[in-house]
Scaffold this motif. Structure first.
Motif, PDB file in Angstrom:
ATOM      1  N   TYR A  13       0.830  -1.207   0.000  1.00 14.70           N
ATOM      2  CA  TYR A  13       0.000   0.000   0.000  1.00 14.70           C
ATOM      3  C   TYR A  13       0.864   1.257   0.000  1.00 14.70           C
ATOM      4  CZ  TYR A  13      -3.428  -3.526   1.100  1.00 14.70           C
ATOM      5  OH  TYR A  13      -4.204  -4.649   1.060  1.00 14.70           O
ATOM      6  N   GLY A  16       2.260   1.552  -3.479  1.00 12.51           N
ATOM      7  CA  GLY A  16       1.247   2.079  -4.394  1.00 12.51           C
ATOM      8  C   GLY A  16       1.024   3.566  -4.199  1.00 12.51           C
ATOM      9  N   LEU A  17       1.010   4.017  -2.955  1.00  9.01           N
ATOM     10  CA  LEU A  17       0.844   5.450  -2.684  1.00  9.01           C
ATOM     11  C   LEU A  17       2.039   6.251  -3.182  1.00  9.01           C
ATOM     12  CD1 LEU A  17      -0.798   5.357   0.854  1.00  9.01           C
ATOM     13  CD2 LEU A  17      -1.874   5.997  -1.318  1.00  9.01           C
ATOM     14  N   ILE A  20       1.634   6.591  -6.958  1.00 10.83           N
ATOM     15  CA  ILE A  20       0.594   7.567  -7.302  1.00 10.83           C
ATOM     16  C   ILE A  20       1.089   8.992  -7.064  1.00 10.83           C
ATOM     17  CG2 ILE A  20      -1.675   8.424  -6.599  1.00 10.83           C
ATOM     18  CD1 ILE A  20      -2.398   5.384  -6.132  1.00 10.83           C
ATOM     19  N   ILE A  68      -2.080   5.156 -13.032  1.00 12.50           N
ATOM     20  CA  ILE A  68      -3.082   4.087 -13.017  1.00 12.50           C
ATOM     21  C   ILE A  68      -2.453   2.706 -12.835  1.00 12.50           C
ATOM     22  CG2 ILE A  68      -4.744   5.448 -14.331  1.00 12.50           C
ATOM     23  CD1 ILE A  68      -4.046   3.787 -16.801  1.00 12.50           C
ATOM     24  N   GLY A  69      -1.138   2.649 -12.907  1.00 11.99           N
ATOM     25  CA  GLY A  69      -0.446   1.379 -12.705  1.00 11.99           C
ATOM     26  C   GLY A  69      -0.600   0.438 -13.871  1.00 11.99           C
ATOM     27  N   ALA A 123       0.238  -1.673  -4.579  1.00 15.63           N
ATOM     28  CA  ALA A 123      -1.231  -1.741  -4.556  1.00 15.63           C
ATOM     29  C   ALA A 123      -1.842  -0.663  -5.454  1.00 15.63           C
ATOM     30  CB  ALA A 123      -1.725  -1.565  -3.126  1.00 15.63           C
ATOM     31  N   PHE A 124      -3.127  -0.765  -5.669  1.00 18.63           N
ATOM     32  CA  PHE A 124      -3.928   0.226  -6.399  1.00 18.63           C
ATOM     33  C   PHE A 124      -3.507   0.356  -7.861  1.00 18.63           C
ATOM     34  CE2 PHE A 124      -2.869   2.044  -2.116  1.00 18.63           C
ATOM     35  CZ  PHE A 124      -3.995   1.574  -1.453  1.00 18.63           C
ATOM     36  N   ALA A 125      -3.048  -0.698  -8.485  1.00 18.47           N
ATOM     37  CA  ALA A 125      -2.583  -0.640  -9.873  1.00 18.47           C
ATOM     38  C   ALA A 125      -3.406  -1.568 -10.748  1.00 18.47           C
ATOM     39  CB  ALA A 125      -1.107  -1.054  -9.933  1.00 18.47           C
ATOM     40  N   ARG A 128      -1.412  -4.892 -11.183  1.00 21.32           N
ATOM     41  CA  ARG A 128      -0.853  -5.413  -9.942  1.00 21.32           C
ATOM     42  C   ARG A 128      -0.497  -6.874 -10.104  1.00 21.32           C
ATOM     43  NH1 ARG A 128      -2.803  -6.285  -4.064  1.00 21.32           N
ATOM     44  NH2 ARG A 128      -0.775  -6.341  -3.089  1.00 21.32           N
TER      45      ARG A 128
END
Length: 129
Positions: A13, A16-17, A20, A68-69, A123-125, A128
């Motif tokens: 996480y 991922g942050l 972003i 957006i990953g 994360a958040f991709a 992933r």
């Protein structure tokens, strides 16, 4: 035994942050170069078919893909290379020390993107792993 203040399970996480945040900040450079938003005086009159114009396209499109990953590893590798070239073309000739040649941001982006090229998006991709 390792002392961990934040449990290891939160690492994806945080990763991922970081992706972003770095992407949003990086995209500003491309938007400033290509659309003058936000307005940066040194980019006035920038031509799309120039080295700085190409950099703007990479920053905006590459930054969006990082945000957006999607295709994170190859895009991050390309952006890391772009920042290495930017550092050596625009900064390193002035002085060896990044704090004196104003190349800290290019050097930092280079290594942040290199990290994502190796470690993946977190994360958040969309892609992933």
């Amino acid at each position: 035994m390792t002392l961990r203040i934040i449990p290891q399970r939160f690492a994806p996480y945080a990763q991922g942050l970081l992706r972003i945040a770095a992407a949003l900040l990086f995209m500003q450079h491309g938007a400033a170069k290509l659309f003058s938003v936000p307005h940066v005086e040194m980019f006035d009159g920038l031509k799309l078919f120039s080295l700085m114009g190409a950099a703007g396209v990479l920053e905006l499109v590459g930054g969006l893909l990082m945000l957006i990953g999607l295709l994170t590893r190859p895009v991050a590798f390309i952006l890391s290379g772009q920042m290495a070239v930017a550092y050596f073309l625009a900064h390193a000739g002035a002085n060896i020390w990044p704090i004196l040649n104003k190349g800290e941001l290019a050097a930092l982006y280079c290594f942040v993107f290199l990290f994502f090229a190796v470690a993946g998006p977190g994360a958040f991709a969309l892609d992933r792993e």
